[in-house]
Design a protein around this motif. Structure first.
Motif, mmCIF file in Angstrom:
data_model
loop_
_atom_site.group_PDB
_atom_site.id
_atom_site.type_symbol
_atom_site.label_atom_id
_atom_site.label_comp_id
_atom_site.label_asym_id
_atom_site.label_seq_id
_atom_site.Cartn_x
_atom_site.Cartn_y
_atom_site.Cartn_z
ATOM 1 N N ARG A 1 0.835 -1.197 0.000
ATOM 2 C CA ARG A 1 0.000 0.000 0.000
ATOM 3 C C ARG A 1 0.871 1.249 0.000
ATOM 4 N N LEU A 2 1.905 1.221 0.813
ATOM 5 C CA LEU A 2 2.801 2.376 0.896
ATOM 6 C C LEU A 2 3.655 2.506 -0.355
ATOM 7 N N PHE A 3 4.106 1.375 -0.901
ATOM 8 C CA PHE A 3 4.892 1.437 -2.143
ATOM 9 C C PHE A 3 4.069 2.099 -3.247
ATOM 10 N N ALA A 4 2.765 1.784 -3.304
ATOM 11 C CA ALA A 4 1.902 2.372 -4.334
ATOM 12 C C ALA A 4 1.723 3.870 -4.127
ATOM 13 N N GLU A 5 1.695 4.289 -2.869
ATOM 14 C CA GLU A 5 1.479 5.701 -2.563
ATOM 15 C C GLU A 5 2.763 6.523 -2.674
ATOM 16 N N ARG A 6 3.875 5.970 -2.186
ATOM 17 C CA ARG A 6 5.105 6.747 -2.024
ATOM 18 C C ARG A 6 6.262 6.277 -2.897
ATOM 19 N N GLY A 7 6.093 5.131 -3.545
ATOM 20 C CA GLY A 7 7.213 4.537 -4.262
ATOM 21 C C GLY A 7 8.060 3.705 -3.308
ATOM 22 N N PHE A 8 8.847 2.806 -3.881
ATOM 23 C CA PHE A 8 9.675 1.936 -3.045
ATOM 24 C C PHE A 8 10.710 2.744 -2.274
ATOM 25 N N GLU A 9 11.400 3.647 -2.972
ATOM 26 C CA GLU A 9 12.446 4.439 -2.326
ATOM 27 C C GLU A 9 11.875 5.349 -1.241
ATOM 28 N N GLY A 10 10.662 5.857 -1.459
ATOM 29 C CA GLY A 10 10.074 6.793 -0.506
ATOM 30 C C GLY A 10 9.416 6.151 0.686
ATOM 31 N N ALA B 1 7.891 3.571 8.377
ATOM 32 C CA ALA B 1 6.545 3.815 7.861
ATOM 33 C C ALA B 1 5.758 2.508 7.737
ATOM 34 N N ILE B 2 6.434 1.458 7.291
ATOM 35 C CA ILE B 2 5.769 0.161 7.183
ATOM 36 C C ILE B 2 5.359 -0.333 8.567
ATOM 37 N N ALA B 3 6.253 -0.182 9.537
ATOM 38 C CA ALA B 3 5.936 -0.610 10.900
ATOM 39 C C ALA B 3 4.725 0.142 11.437
ATOM 40 N N ARG B 4 4.668 1.434 11.185
ATOM 41 C CA ARG B 4 3.516 2.218 11.651
ATOM 42 C C ARG B 4 2.241 1.764 10.961
ATOM 43 N N GLU B 5 2.343 1.463 9.662
ATOM 44 C CA GLU B 5 1.164 1.033 8.909
ATOM 45 C C GLU B 5 0.613 -0.289 9.459
ATOM 46 N N ASP C 1 1.515 -6.520 -9.422
ATOM 47 C CA ASP C 1 2.135 -5.444 -8.641
ATOM 48 C C ASP C 1 3.470 -5.901 -8.065
ATOM 49 N N ARG C 2 3.492 -7.126 -7.581
ATOM 50 C CA ARG C 2 4.738 -7.666 -7.013
ATOM 51 C C ARG C 2 5.836 -7.738 -8.068
ATOM 52 N N MET C 3 5.509 -8.312 -9.216
ATOM 53 C CA MET C 3 6.528 -8.511 -10.231
ATOM 54 C C MET C 3 6.928 -7.202 -10.891
ATOM 55 N N ARG C 4 6.004 -6.273 -11.035
ATOM 56 C CA ARG C 4 6.363 -4.966 -11.590
ATOM 57 C C ARG C 4 7.363 -4.270 -10.668
ATOM 58 N N LEU C 5 7.137 -4.363 -9.372
ATOM 59 C CA LEU C 5 8.057 -3.756 -8.410
ATOM 60 C C LEU C 5 9.432 -4.412 -8.501
ATOM 61 N N ILE C 6 9.459 -5.733 -8.542
ATOM 62 C CA ILE C 6 10.724 -6.459 -8.581
ATOM 63 C C ILE C 6 11.498 -6.174 -9.867
ATOM 64 N N LEU C 7 10.785 -6.161 -10.990
ATOM 65 C CA LEU C 7 11.456 -6.049 -12.286
ATOM 66 C C LEU C 7 11.762 -4.623 -12.697
ATOM 67 N N GLU C 8 11.029 -3.652 -12.142
ATOM 68 C CA GLU C 8 11.165 -2.282 -12.634
ATOM 69 C C GLU C 8 11.732 -1.306 -11.617
#
Length: 203
Positions: free
Chosen positions: A30-39, A44-48, A114-121
């Motif tokens: 959810r956070l990766f979609a909102e903020r990007g992986f780097e962001g 933040a994940i722990a809080r979520e 979504d998983r594979m797009r994140l991994i590959l891109e």
């Protein structure tokens, strides 16, 4: 992907929370979609999720591991898939094993695309991905070596592992451009394309 592990601790908002690998993955994506992986930070994940940062490390060694899920269990399942195909010729068994390995339910969460797009891109994940690809290829190399009586480091097992990965990644590249297509059909088509190419070369 394994039996959920439950925690009775309370979230940062005071709510009881059940913590497991899946809950962490879903929150992270959810956070990766909102903020990007780097962001997206581990804090933040722990809080979520509603847990402390240290709790995350009971489930994943790093942020880079989260997109891969329970990869250790996935590889164990891959070994079992291949072992169940021992009665088939090696080439057919490996292809069918790779096909079944990539057969994911459409309601998987996070969604497989979504998983594979994140991994590959995601550029920052590429070095980590090389390690995971190596572990995946090793499963095939070990299987082929058992079937041929050789060693996993021999040329044939290594070649089959490398080619199998290349075919799978080719299928994913096309699929992520248009996920209305069947990923499994693309895996088959990639193999058919390779066979056609080899036939042209040998003609």
């Amino acid at each position: 992907m394994g039996v959920p592990e439950t925690s009775t601790r309370r979230s940062l908002q005071g709510r009881p929370v059940a913590t497991n690998h899946s809950a962490i993955e879903e929150a992270a994506f959810r956070l990766f979609a909102e903020r990007g992986f780097e962001g997206t930070t581990l804090d933040a994940i722990a809080r979520e999720v509603g847990v402390g940062r240290r709790t995350l490390f009971r489930y994943f060694d790093s942020k880079n591991d989260i997109p891969w899920g329970r990869f250790d269990l996935t590889l164990a399942a891959f070994r079992d898939l291949l072992d169940d195909l021992y009665h088939l010729p090696i080439a057919e068994a490996v292809h069918l094993g790779v096909r079944r390995f990539n057969d994911f339910p459409p309601d998987a969460s996070p969604h497989h695309a979504d998983r594979m797009r994140l991994i590959l891109e995601t550029p920052t994940l590429q070095a980590h991905s090389v390690l995971r690809y190596g572990e995946w290829r090793a499963v095939i190399a070990e299987y082929v070596a058992r079937r041929t009586g050789g060693a996993p480091s021999d040329l044939m097992p290594q070649t089959v592992g490398q080619v199998s990965l290349a075919l799978a990644l080719s299928a994913y590249t096309v699929w992520l451009e248009d996920t209305s297509q069947s990923l499994l059909d693309l895996v088959d088509a990639a193999m058919a394309a390779l066979r056609a190419h080899l036939a042209d070369v040998s003609a």
